[in-house]
Design an enzyme around this catalytic site. Structure first.
Site, short mmCIF file in Angstrom:
data_model
loop_
_atom_site.label_atom_id
_atom_site.label_comp_id
_atom_site.label_asym_id
_atom_site.label_seq_id
_atom_site.Cartn_x
_atom_site.Cartn_y
_atom_site.Cartn_z
N GLU A 127 0.80 -1.22 0.00
CA GLU A 127 0.00 0.00 0.00
C GLU A 127 0.84 1.26 0.00
O GLU A 127 0.48 2.26 -0.64
CB GLU A 127 -0.97 -0.01 1.19
CG GLU A 127 -2.06 -1.09 1.08
CD GLU A 127 -1.56 -2.50 1.36
OE1 GLU A 127 -0.43 -2.65 1.87
OE2 GLU A 127 -2.29 -3.47 1.05
N HIS A 187 -11.51 -5.08 8.76
CA HIS A 187 -12.26 -4.76 7.55
C HIS A 187 -13.36 -3.73 7.81
O HIS A 187 -14.20 -3.50 6.95
CB HIS A 187 -12.91 -6.02 6.95
CG HIS A 187 -11.94 -7.01 6.40
ND1 HIS A 187 -11.17 -7.82 7.20
CD2 HIS A 187 -11.59 -7.29 5.11
CE1 HIS A 187 -10.41 -8.59 6.43
NE2 HIS A 187 -10.64 -8.28 5.17
#
Ligand SMILES: Cc1ncc(C[n+]2csc(CCOP(=O)(O)OP(=O)(O)O)c2C)c(N)n1
Ligand SMILES: [Mg+2]
Lengths: 338, 368
Positions: free
Chosen positions: A60, A129
């Site tokens: 990322e 999440h």
């Protein structure tokens, strides 16, 4: 007018941006042939080729850092972080470079780039999440932070974000991906970016909400109306820039305010809003500004998330504490006594 | 299914077992290394002049910290061969992504030394125009610039420009995740970028042995499919030759390359650091005898390319440069507190406008 889900609206926004401006690029993890885990980039590689919409290696900081370099080099990347908590590896790049490059270089370089982040809970996701990470970004000077609550806003805010000369963290409420709504015709909408909107007019109190909390606030207003309480609902749309004007006008009119956020409450965006409202509306307020938020706990496991998430009842209970009679806020007093 | 790695593919990625070298420590030539052409004599003379200037600049900058004219200065004394070769290997339209330690490289690229020192003087975070100079802002968050360099290289490639990007990084920085992400991205994208590690043996106080267990930092390339080389970082001819080859290769579509230069940080990490707490004086003295500037001078004199006159001319040019820099740095930098609000966004938000007005009121309020 077309009816679409929010995910489809975001997809349409990316598609139209790619079509209109060849500097726009889409990249991230699984955004290519798969179309992203939420299908927001569905079909883009097919239509625009691997050059314009491509899968990156899994890293990322690399995705965001690559976007920084490409934006310095004249492109307009709109990158995807797969989930809220998986954007954390990129945080250094975001806080130290994305947010600061224009300022560091006295405006000689700018970073017209978008970091899309699916965020928040309510979809039964397992840990990592479901984080509500908006406050980290909103707290970082130099980032614009946007979060739509309707498909129409999702489309236009994303178009605006991609066209913006500054970096935008575009936070997509996961649980609204499948919500449906109408998209206004293709001629460019004036305003919206940086402007809050009154989603429902009311007289007795203002609910200020954003992103995933907007539909909950609207349901609460609907339910309150049946009890004869008229609630106004303000949807921020962009957390940064913050639209003091719309929020203040509403609270000065109603005289009461509840700030609703799904994120954990402590040091959150809602705290900032509450402070701003009382600083600006003190003489119009008939009751303290109250907050409805998630608890200050790590996001719960799926089976327990209902206990954490602010719902209609939590909002209505809070509205009840807005001293509509002349009694003081008993809940707070009771806490102090015990 | 059988998996077999070709020996040839592996060997093609490995650095030479010994650092590439053209000049021995005593300044005499060693047999020319295979595959690396010697730079032109004129370029070596230019490099010599720039090294003299760079070293003088570095000494002046350290002096400026003592006079309170610089907030901090990370010296690169001893690393001049790397700093100058890095710049000489690039064209003007190539991009350079430097760290805080690379001031000498930047002034060697012809940039205004006051602008180069603006960050360390504390006047602003970046004093020069990165777009005009094609030099990214001096980067302090370690290794983060290497990923930007890949992005820029990819941008150049996509625009059809034949520019190359060089990312400078220190030995310590190679332990950061971003360095590894950058190598991997560069390899996967086949981006025209050269990673240039100045292994000066220390990351502040931490010696290389605590940083890595790799045989040499250059070996970090192979895991990503990036060819690499290691070079004697105090041998200007070698560094220039290896970097020129890496840049040529990247420019002609050969993809990324990793170069590790073995050098030494002669001074402390910055003026604020006390290097005696973590290293022996004898070690520093040993490296004095490998000084890159003295080495190049001896080599060039030995080849009859440099005489007393040329040496004196280089030094007097450097003295003039330093005197001018000292004078320019003696003036207080012009700063404007309201500029603090100007570049946060393209357009200041209403909140920033309010805060600007607040500061204006504070600054104009009569003192009590
Ligand atoms: C991400 C990050 N962590 C820590 C630091 C603090 N720091 C500044 S320089 C430095 C040492 C870096 O060593 P090296 O990469 O070898 O470069 P050198 O200073 O030797 O040129 C450290 C730890 C930093 N700037 N950035
Ligand atoms: Mg070092």
């Amino acid at each position: 007018m077309t009816t679409m889900t929010m995910a489809q609206a975001l997809n349409a926004a990316l598609r139209d941006a790619l079509r209109e401006d060849e500097r726009v690029l889409v990249f991230g993890e699984d955004v290519g042939p798969l179309g992203g885990v939420f299908r927001v980039t569905d079909g883009l590689t097919k239509e625009f080729g691997e050059d314009r919409c491509f899968d990156t290696p899994l890293a990322e900081a690399g995705i965001v850092g690559l976007a920084v370099g490409m934006a310095m080099g004249g492109f307009r990347p709109a990158v995807e972080m797969q989930f809220d908590a998986f954007a954390y590896p990129a945080f250094e790049q975001i806080a130290s470079h994305v947010a600061k490059l224009r300022n560091r270089t006295r405006g000689r370089l700018s970073l017209p780039m978008v970091i899309r982040i699916p965020y928040a809970g309510g979809i039964g996701g397992v840990e990592h999440h479901c984080d509500s990470s908006e406050a980290y970004y909103a707290h970082t000077p130099g980032l614009k932070v946007v979060t739509p609550a309707t498909p129409d806003d999702a489309y236009w805010l994303l178009r605006d974000a991609i066209a913006d000369p500054d970096p935008v963290v575009f936070m997509e409420p996961k649980r609204l991906y499948w919500s449906k709504g109408e998209i206004t015709p293709a001629d460019r909408r004036a305003g919206g970016f940086g402007q809050a909107v009154v989603r429902r007019a009311g007289r007795d109190a203002t609910l200020v909400a954003y992103g995933p909390s907007v539909p909950v606030a609207l349901q609460a207003a609907e339910s309150a109306a049946q009890d004869g309480i008229s609630l106004e609902v303000v949807d921020l749309r962009t957390i940064v820039p913050f639209d003091d004007e719309t929020v203040v006008a509403s609270v000065r009119k109603t005289g009461r305010c509840v700030v609703v956020q799904e994120a954990q409450g402590f040091a959150g965006v809602g705290a900032e809003i509450a402070a701003r409202v009382q600083e600006r509306c003190f003489h119009s307020l008939a009751a303290p500004v109250l907050r409805v938020a998630g608890f200050d706990i790590p996001y719960p496991p799926p089976i327990l998330e209902h206990a954490h998430l602010p719902d209609v009842d939590r909002i209505l209970d809070t509205v009840d504490r807005l001293q509509f009679g002349d009694e003081p806020d008993l809940l707070h007093l009771a806490r102090e006594v015990s | 299914m059988s998996v077999r790695t070709s020996r040839q593919a592996v060997d093609g990625l490995l650095p030479s077992p010994e650092p590439v070298r053209f000049i021995a420590e005593d300044g005499t030539a060693v047999p020319a290394p295979a595959g690396y052409p010697a730079p032109a004599d004129e370029q070596l003379l230019e490099a010599y002049r720039r090294m003299v200037l760079g070293r003088r600049f570095d000494r002046q900058a350290t002096a400026l910290t003592k006079q309170g004219r610089l907030a901090v200065y990370p010296s690169s004394r001893g690393q001049e061969a790397c700093q100058i070769a890095g710049v000489l290997a690039l064209r003007e339209d190539d991009w350079l992504f430097p760290t805080y330690r690379d001031c000498v490289a930047l002034v060697s690229r012809g940039m205004d030394p006051v602008e180069v020192l603006t960050l360390l003087r504390g006047g602003w975070h970046c004093g020069y125009d990165p777009a005009a100079t094609r030099v990214a802002p001096q980067c302090t968050p370690l290794a983060t610039q290497t990923v930007h360099a890949v992005g820029m290289a990819e941008a150049l490639r996509r625009k059809g420009e034949d520019g190359v990007v060089m990312a400078f990084i220190g030995d310590g920085g190679t332990s950061e995740g971003d360095f590894h992400e950058a190598l991997n991205y560069a390899a996967v994208l086949h981006a025209p970028v050269v990673f240039f590690v100045q292994n000066n043996k220390y990351a502040i106080s931490v010696p290389l042995a605590r940083q890595t267990a790799a045989p040499a930092l250059a070996y970090k390339g192979i895991g990503y499919g990036i060819p690499s080389e290691q070079v004697d970082g105090n041998d200007l001819v070698a560094v220039l030759s290896v970097l020129t080859e890496a840049v040529r290769r990247a420019r002609s579509g050969g993809g990324p390359f990793l170069v590790e230069a073995h050098t030494y940080r002669m001074d402390a990490h910055t003026n604020a650091d006390d290097a005696t707490r973590y290293r022996e004086t004898e070690e520093v003295e040993r490296w004095e005898s490998a000084d890159p500037l003295a080495r190049l001078e001896t080599y060039l004199r030995g080849r009859g390319l440099l005489d007393d006159e040329a040496v004196a001319a280089a030094h007097s040019a450097a003295e003039e440069y330093a005197a001018r820099l000292r004078d320019e740095m003696n003036a207080d930098p012009e700063t404007d507190p309201f500029e603090l609000f100007d570049h946060v966004f393209a357009e200041p938000t209403p909140q920033l406008r309010e805060q600007r007005a607040l500061l204006a009121a504070e600054l104009t309020a009569p003192e009590d």
